[in-house]
Design an enzyme around this catalytic site. Structure first.
Site, PDB file in Angstrom:
ATOM      1  N   MET A 135     -22.295 -16.258  49.071  1.00 44.04           N
ATOM      2  CA  MET A 135     -22.451 -17.421  48.211  1.00 44.04           C
ATOM      3  C   MET A 135     -23.274 -17.149  46.952  1.00 44.04           C
ATOM      4  SD  MET A 135     -20.714 -19.627  49.799  1.00 44.04           S
ATOM      5  CE  MET A 135     -19.954 -19.640  51.417  1.00 44.04           C
ATOM      6  N   THR A 189     -26.089 -14.058  44.749  1.00 40.86           N
ATOM      7  CA  THR A 189     -26.737 -12.762  44.602  1.00 40.86           C
ATOM      8  C   THR A 189     -28.146 -12.993  44.074  1.00 40.86           C
ATOM      9  OG1 THR A 189     -24.606 -11.746  44.080  1.00 40.86           O
ATOM     10  CG2 THR A 189     -26.580 -10.480  43.559  1.00 40.86           C
ATOM     11  N   VAL A 190     -29.134 -12.272  44.653  1.00 38.46           N
ATOM     12  CA  VAL A 190     -30.533 -12.447  44.262  1.00 38.46           C
ATOM     13  C   VAL A 190     -30.964 -11.232  43.439  1.00 38.46           C
ATOM     14  CG1 VAL A 190     -32.876 -12.834  45.061  1.00 38.46           C
ATOM     15  CG2 VAL A 190     -30.957 -13.786  46.330  1.00 38.46           C
ATOM     16  N   LYS A 237     -31.663 -16.437  41.777  1.00 40.33           N
ATOM     17  CA  LYS A 237     -30.509 -16.510  42.671  1.00 40.33           C
ATOM     18  C   LYS A 237     -29.330 -17.037  41.853  1.00 40.33           C
ATOM     19  CE  LYS A 237     -30.631 -17.284  46.998  1.00 40.33           C
ATOM     20  NZ  LYS A 237     -30.749 -17.760  48.374  1.00 40.33           N
ATOM     21  N   ASP A 246     -30.744 -25.242  56.999  1.00 38.37           N
ATOM     22  CA  ASP A 246     -30.284 -23.866  57.224  1.00 38.37           C
ATOM     23  C   ASP A 246     -31.445 -22.962  57.623  1.00 38.37           C
ATOM     24  OD1 ASP A 246     -28.440 -21.835  57.415  1.00 38.37           O
ATOM     25  OD2 ASP A 246     -28.503 -21.314  55.304  1.00 38.37           O
TER      26      ASP A 246
END
Length: 670
Positions: A29, A31-32, A47, A148
């Site tokens: 979902m 990329t950091v 992010k 989450d």
């Protein structure tokens, strides 16, 4: 494999402020990246959401709202959110949707679990979970639900601080398309509360459930449910109860078992109301068990590699290591191994002197006494060697005897507690415990073992068992009085199949198009493969309206219509031909739905009017209008002259007389 240097965002400046340095992590979902905030000159984490999500304007709006909500959360154990934005410098319509957060140097709880092979003491597990719950409690007070919680979103900084990441991000992604939700589910289903899976609903108690699963994993080494697919794990969350950690790992205190079971109750009302209530229970257990506060383990830093010497000469004593290779009587060979610094010996370094092995000495003559002593020693050594060989042989023989003469006991239909005792009596261990529905084995009893009953198995080995969850049954919901489409939706949500064709039946109590009943009825337990049928209302039945003759008394007409299950409404009218209190007419006629309204017109008899007094010399036109307004007819009769004055001088009938409506009144005029 794509590297950070090949990443097109590395080196980019997002929104003219955040300079991307290198990539930290990448998922389905987002990329950091590690970046520099050039306005405030500080390191941050950025992010960047995937292009699939960024292309949806609805997601962009939700993402901005959730980011603003998460930015209001300020807690030492929550990863701070600094900024959010969209960078459209690439010229595309969607651009890069990104979130700017605090950069935490450290690792995730998942990394620590892998490093520790998944086992933590109760004191360590509670010390890790307490700051997680403290951050969640602050979020719950602010009206935020994380949705989450999992080891990947729990960060352990190198300073020993536990931080929770990704507040609000799950809600923004969860509202996205079905495919996106599926991707999210695949990564987090092991920690999802049953209501998130079955109804898509989450509240603070859902975070409590996920935190309870994390505590279970810290104590046992893995989440409670395993499966070949995310759907299989989700099914277990909805239809099973999380077992006590002590059933997987011996030595877990009963108080912690109760804590985990309460936090992971499948019914949200059975859990602590929020993270603050959970952390209070956690503190009570810590005090009751006298558990110490354990610092979070920090990363093991690799030892620094010493820099190679740049000047000076290495002393000869440390220039290398000398290995001597040779045999008796042969010429000696010497080799120099470079020192660990990696510098080869130089020409001006003097080699170490060779090691010279002196020639062997001549053998001495051995006396008979010494020879006998050596003989006795040799015999003793042989005896000891034979004894040792016998011991080893006996051990190996016993081992092989046990291996070939030990068999797995028959545990089918035995309760798990009784099976564990039986295994201990037979010198076996209880291995992995899995669950499965069964039509023949009662709930809590064993369906099968691995290895199977009767197989040869060495004592001391572990035997895996499959425990019955009982018969796989679904409860039919009560959908009476619901619209058929809503009733079908309820059954579909619970995984219950239903027949496409429905049976219609008239009903006076259930609205047309709504469900009267189901077969099997609501509350029944059925097999997953069974089908439910509907009986739907077609409305009240159509009945014949009884024929009521004109002149029938009202009471008789009402009795007949009421007996025919109609609702009677009476109206009264004047009628010259029908006697008073008798029926003039019934409306409607023919047929009508049961219970509908039927109007009965009832006669009040002929209508009588009192003749008014007409004032002498009043205008004929005014007098005529007055009489006609009362329902009387008027006749003009001239009694003197030509009647040109048109004034009334007399009337017939006289004033005050009661006459029928329509009666003619003669007015005398001049």
């Amino acid at each position: 494999m794509q590297t950070a240097t090949a990443d097109p965002l590395v080196g980019r400046l997002l929104e003219g402020r955040y300079r991307i340095r290198d990539r930290i992590a990448r998922g389905g979902m987002s990329t950091v990246y590690a970046a520099v905030d050039e306005r405030l000159d500080r390191l941050v984490a950025v992010k960047v959401m995937s292009s699939l999500l960024s292309a949806d304007p609805a997601f962009t709006d939700r993402f901005a709202r959730e980011a603003r909500a998460a930015a209001r959360l300020t807690h030492v154990n929550a990863v701070a959110v600094y900024d959010q934005g969209i960078d459209r410098a690439n010229g595309s319509g969607s651009g890069h949707v990104f979130l700017v957060m605090e950069l935490v140097e450290g690792r995730t709880l998942r990394d620590l679990i892998r490093e520790r092979n998944g086992r933590f003491t109760p004191a360590e597990a509670i010390s890790i979970l307490e700051p997680v719950l403290a951050a969640l409690a602050s979020a719950h007070r602010a009206g935020l639900v994380h949705r989450d919680i999992k080891p990947e979103n729990i960060l352990l900084s190198d300073a020993g601080v536990v931080k929770v990441a990704d507040f609000g991000l799950a809600r923004a992604i969860d509202a996205e398309s079905t495919s996106t939700r599926t991707g999210l589910m695949m990564g987090t289903v092991a920690y999802c509360a049953p209501e998130q899976i079955s109804r898509g609903y989450a509240d603070p108690r859902s975070d409590v459930y996920a935190a309870g699963i994390v505590l279970f994993e810290l104590l046992t080494g893995r989440p409670p449910y395993q499966g070949a697919s995310a759907l299989n794990v989700a099914y277990q969350h909805v239809h099973s109860r999380v077992p006590a950690p002590s059933s997987r790992v011996k030595g877990v205190p009963e108080e912690i078992d109760e804590l985990v079971i309460g936090a992971t109750d499948s019914d949200p009302t059975g859990r602590p109301s929020d993270a603050a209530a959970f952390v209070a229970e956690l503190a009570d257990v810590r005090v009751a068990l006298a558990l110490p506060i354990t610092p979070v383990p920090v990363r093991r830093r690799p030892p620094l590699t010493p820099e190679p010497r740049r000047s000076g000469r290495t002393p000869r004593a440390s220039a290398g290591r000398t290995d001597v290779l040779g045999n008796r009587g042969a010429q000696h060979d010497t080799r120099v191994v470079p020192d660990p610094g990696g510098r080869p010996p130089r020409d001006d370094d003097a080699p170490p002197p060779p090691v010279v092995i002196p020639p062997p000495r001549p053998r001495k003559q051995v006396s008979p006494r010494a020879r006998r002593r050596r003989h006795n020693v040799a015999i003793a050594l042989i005896v000891l060697l034979v004894g040792a060989v016998s011991l080893v042989g006996g051990y190996v023989g016993t081992h092989w005897y046990q291996h070939w003469n030990s068999h797995v006991p028959n545990l089918v239909k035995v309760s798990l507690t009784a099976a564990e005792k039986r295994l201990a009596q037979d010198n076996y261990r209880l291995g992995r415990v899995s669950n499965q529905f069964s039509e023949t084995v009662p709930q809590g009893s064993i369906i099968s073992t691995d290895p199977v009953s009767g197989d040869r198995l060495e004592e001391g080995k572990a035997i895996d068992v499959t425990v019955s969850l009982g018969q796989d049954r679904l409860v039919v919901p009560d959908v009476a009085h619901l619209r058929i489409d809503l009733a079908e939706a309820q059954l579909h949500t619970r995984g219950i199949q239903f027949e496409a064709n429905v049976t219609y039946r008239s009903s006076t109590s259930v609205k047309s198009g709504n469900v009267i009943s189901t077969d099997p009825p609501g509350g029944s337990k059925i097999k997953r493969s069974a089908t439910v049928s509907f009986v739907v209302s077609s409305g009240p039945p159509i009945l014949d309206i009884p024929t009521v003759a004109q002149g029938t008394s009202y009471d008789d007409a009402k009795a007949a219509l009421t007996a025919a299950k109609f609702r009677v409404v009476r109206t009264d009218e004047f009628d010259d031909n029908v006697p008073a209190d008798s029926v003039i007419s019934v409306s409607p006629s023919g047929q009508a739905p049961q219970g509908s309204k039927v109007t009965v017109a009832v006669s009040k008899g002929p209508e009588f009017v009192t003749v008014p007094a007409i004032s002498a010399l009043s205008s004929y036109d005014d007098a005529k209008a007055q009489l006609e307004a009362l329902g009387l007819s008027v006749e003009r009769r001239v009694v003197y002259g030509q009647g040109d004055r048109n004034v009334v001088v007399g009337q017939n009938p006289d004033p005050g007389q009661s006459v029928r409506s329509g009666t003619t009144v003669v007015l005398a005029v001049i």
